[in-house]
Design a protein around this motif. Sequence first.
Motif, PDB file in Angstrom:
ATOM      1  N   SER A 129      -4.632   8.403  -2.352  1.00 34.87           N
ATOM      2  CA  SER A 129      -3.214   8.439  -2.705  1.00 34.87           C
ATOM      3  C   SER A 129      -2.534   9.566  -1.937  1.00 34.87           C
ATOM      4  O   SER A 129      -3.077  10.651  -1.795  1.00 34.87           O
ATOM      5  N   TRP A 150      -1.201   1.801   0.537  1.00 35.48           N
ATOM      6  CA  TRP A 150       0.224   1.685   0.869  1.00 35.48           C
ATOM      7  C   TRP A 150       0.833   0.480   0.143  1.00 35.48           C
ATOM      8  O   TRP A 150       1.932   0.550  -0.394  1.00 35.48           O
ATOM      9  N   GLN A 151       0.093  -0.627   0.122  1.00 31.78           N
ATOM     10  CA  GLN A 151       0.577  -1.834  -0.542  1.00 31.78           C
ATOM     11  C   GLN A 151       0.644  -1.633  -2.043  1.00 31.78           C
ATOM     12  O   GLN A 151       1.638  -1.986  -2.698  1.00 31.78           O
ATOM     13  N   ALA A 152      -0.394  -1.043  -2.625  1.00 33.29           N
ATOM     14  CA  ALA A 152      -0.476  -0.895  -4.080  1.00 33.29           C
ATOM     15  C   ALA A 152       0.520   0.130  -4.626  1.00 33.29           C
ATOM     16  O   ALA A 152       1.128  -0.087  -5.679  1.00 33.29           O
ATOM     17  N   GLU A 153       0.688   1.249  -3.924  1.00 35.27           N
ATOM     18  CA  GLU A 153       1.510   2.340  -4.456  1.00 35.27           C
ATOM     19  C   GLU A 153       2.948   2.318  -3.960  1.00 35.27           C
ATOM     20  O   GLU A 153       3.862   2.738  -4.674  1.00 35.27           O
ATOM     21  N   GLN A 154       3.160   1.830  -2.727  1.00 34.23           N
ATOM     22  CA  GLN A 154       4.498   1.855  -2.142  1.00 34.23           C
ATOM     23  C   GLN A 154       5.117   0.471  -2.000  1.00 34.23           C
ATOM     24  O   GLN A 154       6.302   0.360  -1.674  1.00 34.23           O
ATOM     25  N   GLY A 155       4.307  -0.566  -2.225  1.00 33.93           N
ATOM     26  CA  GLY A 155       4.804  -1.923  -2.036  1.00 33.93           C
ATOM     27  C   GLY A 155       5.091  -2.225  -0.581  1.00 33.93           C
ATOM     28  O   GLY A 155       5.938  -3.069  -0.258  1.00 33.93           O
ATOM     29  N   VAL A 156       4.375  -1.545   0.320  1.00 42.63           N
ATOM     30  CA  VAL A 156       4.603  -1.680   1.762  1.00 42.63           C
ATOM     31  C   VAL A 156       3.419  -2.399   2.395  1.00 42.63           C
ATOM     32  O   VAL A 156       2.275  -1.957   2.268  1.00 42.63           O
ATOM     33  N   SER A 157       3.690  -3.508   3.079  1.00 48.58           N
ATOM     34  CA  SER A 157       2.659  -4.264   3.776  1.00 48.58           C
ATOM     35  C   SER A 157       2.709  -3.908   5.260  1.00 48.58           C
ATOM     36  O   SER A 157       3.700  -4.180   5.936  1.00 48.58           O
ATOM     37  N   ARG A 216      10.909   1.228  10.522  1.00 48.12           N
ATOM     38  CA  ARG A 216      10.907   1.865   9.194  1.00 48.12           C
ATOM     39  C   ARG A 216      11.380   3.312   9.263  1.00 48.12           C
ATOM     40  O   ARG A 216      12.100   3.786   8.386  1.00 48.12           O
TER      41      ARG A 216
END
Length: 206
Positions: free
Chosen positions: A12, A43-50, A65
């Motif tokens: 994290s 990044w996907q799980a915590e920030q919603g960023v793929s 970005r």
Amino acid sequence: MSSIVLAASGASGQPLAERALQLLLASGEEVDFVISRGGMAVWQAEQGVSIPGNPISQETFWRSRLDSTNGILRCHRWNDQAAAIASGSHKTRGMVILPCSMGTVGRISSGVALGLIERCADVHLKEGRPLIIAPREMPWNLIHLKNLTTLAEAGARITPPIPAWYQQPKTLDDMIDFIVIRILDVLGLELGNLNRWEGPRKHTKQ
């Protein structure tokens, strides 16, 4: 100009890596960027960023970005051990792993290179170049401490991402900037604006 290798593993703290990349590019630096499989998942799980896996697509993604056209950016697949930065003959100015998971710490300290991050870290140690590791875990157990000690004895600099309050932070972004800039200080870089310690403040009595 030799590049700086920036790596983000599956711990994290991805906003720290993102801000580091932004500051490095804004200052015109040449950056080789590597994200582990775990890093992309976090990044996907915590920030919603793929984040795209393809290096060219990823470079375009980060440019958009971060709204940045400065510097030089090269992205690498997590397992591309044929990348230039995987060889000691390729010159770099140093490597920063931010954040660094304890799994990554353990593999590097054992000389096990399952991916490009570990291989590149091994190269920096064997070539005597700066390797900065920002472990993102707490509390640390004895295995963590021994692995970090092994890396420190091998020449790595251990820089836990710890904030400070003497700079009078007003926002989370202020804390992120302090952590990132202090970590990059180890490479001798002057990045961003930081309220550095200048001694105790004198307060006027009311």
